[in-house]
Design an enzyme around this catalytic site. Structure first.
Site, PDB file in Angstrom:
ATOM      1  N   SER A 141       0.838  -1.197   0.000  1.00 41.21           N
ATOM      2  CA  SER A 141       0.000   0.000   0.000  1.00 41.21           C
ATOM      3  C   SER A 141       0.880   1.257   0.000  1.00 41.21           C
ATOM      4  O   SER A 141       1.669   1.450  -0.924  1.00 41.21           O
ATOM      5  CB  SER A 141      -0.962  -0.032   1.182  1.00 41.21           C
ATOM      6  OG  SER A 141      -1.948   0.958   1.060  1.00 41.21           O
ATOM      7  N   HIS A 191      -8.378  -4.495  -0.513  1.00 42.72           N
ATOM      8  CA  HIS A 191      -7.101  -3.915  -0.131  1.00 42.72           C
ATOM      9  C   HIS A 191      -6.654  -4.520   1.206  1.00 42.72           C
ATOM     10  O   HIS A 191      -7.393  -4.543   2.177  1.00 42.72           O
ATOM     11  CB  HIS A 191      -7.240  -2.396  -0.003  1.00 42.72           C
ATOM     12  CG  HIS A 191      -5.930  -1.687   0.029  1.00 42.72           C
ATOM     13  ND1 HIS A 191      -5.126  -1.547  -1.093  1.00 42.72           N
ATOM     14  CD2 HIS A 191      -5.253  -1.090   1.045  1.00 42.72           C
ATOM     15  CE1 HIS A 191      -4.035  -0.877  -0.763  1.00 42.72           C
ATOM     16  NE2 HIS A 191      -4.086  -0.599   0.521  1.00 42.72           N
ATOM     17  N   ASP A 216     -10.019  -3.965  -5.062  1.00 41.30           N
ATOM     18  CA  ASP A 216      -9.327  -2.817  -4.479  1.00 41.30           C
ATOM     19  C   ASP A 216      -9.527  -1.623  -5.408  1.00 41.30           C
ATOM     20  O   ASP A 216      -9.220  -1.705  -6.596  1.00 41.30           O
ATOM     21  CB  ASP A 216      -7.835  -3.157  -4.334  1.00 41.30           C
ATOM     22  CG  ASP A 216      -6.998  -2.019  -3.775  1.00 41.30           C
ATOM     23  OD1 ASP A 216      -7.566  -0.978  -3.391  1.00 41.30           O
ATOM     24  OD2 ASP A 216      -5.767  -2.177  -3.739  1.00 41.30           O
TER      25      ASP A 216
END
Length: 334
Positions: free
Chosen positions: A171, A307, A277
């Site tokens: 991320s 995610h 995501d």
């Protein structure tokens, strides 16, 4: 601050609360709680890995946790040992939250350390908005110099092969690995004997002014909706810049020679994501742009998921670790 487990908060309705933050009248934030954490452990009876924490820069409050597979300590000290690849990891959290020791990250640390197997150095960097970008990039680049200076640390010296190193992030950490990686490619000689062989960008966090199809499709996602993504960029980008700034949207202003040094070094890059995501369109855009520019890059994009899916699904975490293992082996044996 309390470490107690909080009740679920809808990020669509209250993104500040979802992140454990409160907005103050002057625009600053108060951190209401920290997610559960895991201490380092050098207990030799650990079934998976041993870990320890070391300071990087006390004035900044940056540090690192080193993980070594437990099996690496089982061999007879009198026999020569094959050193393991080194993965330098930058954690998730939207640049604003979480820590190296956040408990849910153990779900990914463990299979990476044991499946590849590898030595992992996970870097604690300063968080926004108290320290806006590029503070996280600077801290993580400084960590590379710290590894060189501390290469005589008993664990690093005995178990880590600094000539087979990889930058990895999840991320926001994937964003960091990308930007720090490009900087490293321009100054590899000053980092010797540390040699980066590739970048592992897991669900990297990028944004931009114009909404993508996946951002609109998953605008009300319960894990990372648009409201939350917008908040995190507002808190982490330098004051006064928009979301087509290179920190957020590196595809907006690609330079003709941007990836020349990466190509000349023979690095391999892995970009991973999933179509559950809202960030996936930007991840695919990066993968395609790298491919168009002749960079050795692999893209692995799964159906479904969300995610950070690997933190709640051990099978997905192991699958990701095996994918990373394939990249590591293809790079270090070629």
């Amino acid at each position: 601050m309390s470490d107690q487990v909080q009740q679920p908060v809808d990020p669509n309705e209250n993104p500040y609360g979802y992140m454990g933050l409160a907005k103050n009248p002057d625009g600053s934030i108060t951190r209401l709680f920290q997610p559960p954490s895991t201490p380092a452990s050098s207990d030799p009876s650990s079934p998976f890995h041993l870990s320890k924490d070391l300071d990087i820069n006390q004035s900044k409050g940056t540090w690192a946790r080193i993980f070594v597979p437990r099996k690496a300590f089982d061999d007879d000290d009198s026999s020569p040992k094959q050193k393991l690849p080194l993965i330098i990891y930058f954690h998730a959290g939207g640049f604003v939250a979480c820590s190296v020791n956040t408990a849910r990250f153990d779900a990914l640390y463990t299979p990476i350390v044991t499946e590849i197997p590898a030595v992992v150095v996970s870097v604690e960097y300063r968080l926004a908005p108290e320290h806006r970008l590029p503070a996280a990039y600077e801290d993580c680049f400084e960590a590379l110099h710290w590894i060189i200076k501390n290469s005589n640390d008993e664990w690093l010296e005995k178990h880590a092969d600094l000539s087979k190193a990889f930058l990895m992030g999840s991320s926001a950490g994937g964003n960091i690995a990308y930007h720090v990686g490009l900087h490293v490619a321009a100054c590899v000689d000053e980092l010797l004997p540390l040699q980066i062989k590739g970048l592992i960008l897991h669900q990297p966090y990028f944004g931009g002014i114009e909404r993508t199809e996946s951002e609109l499709r998953l605008a009300k996602d319960r894990v990372v909706p648009l409201t939350l993504s917008d908040l995190l960029w507002d808190l982490s980008l330098p004051i006064g810049v928009d979301r087509d700034h290179e920190y957020c949207n590196p595809m907006a202003k690609i330079k003709p020679d941007q990836f020349d040094q990466v190509k000349s070094l023979g690095w391999k890059i892995l970009v991973t994501g999933c179509d559950g995501d809202l960030l996936i369109d930007r991840q695919i855009e990066l993968w395609k742009k790298l491919e168009e520019n002749g960079v050795p890059v692999a893209g692995k994009f799964d159906e479904g998921g969300c995610h950070g899916y690997e933190f709640g699904d051990p099978s997905k975490a192991k699958e990701l670790a095996i994918t990373i293992k394939d990249l590591v082996e293809s790079t270090t044996t070629s």
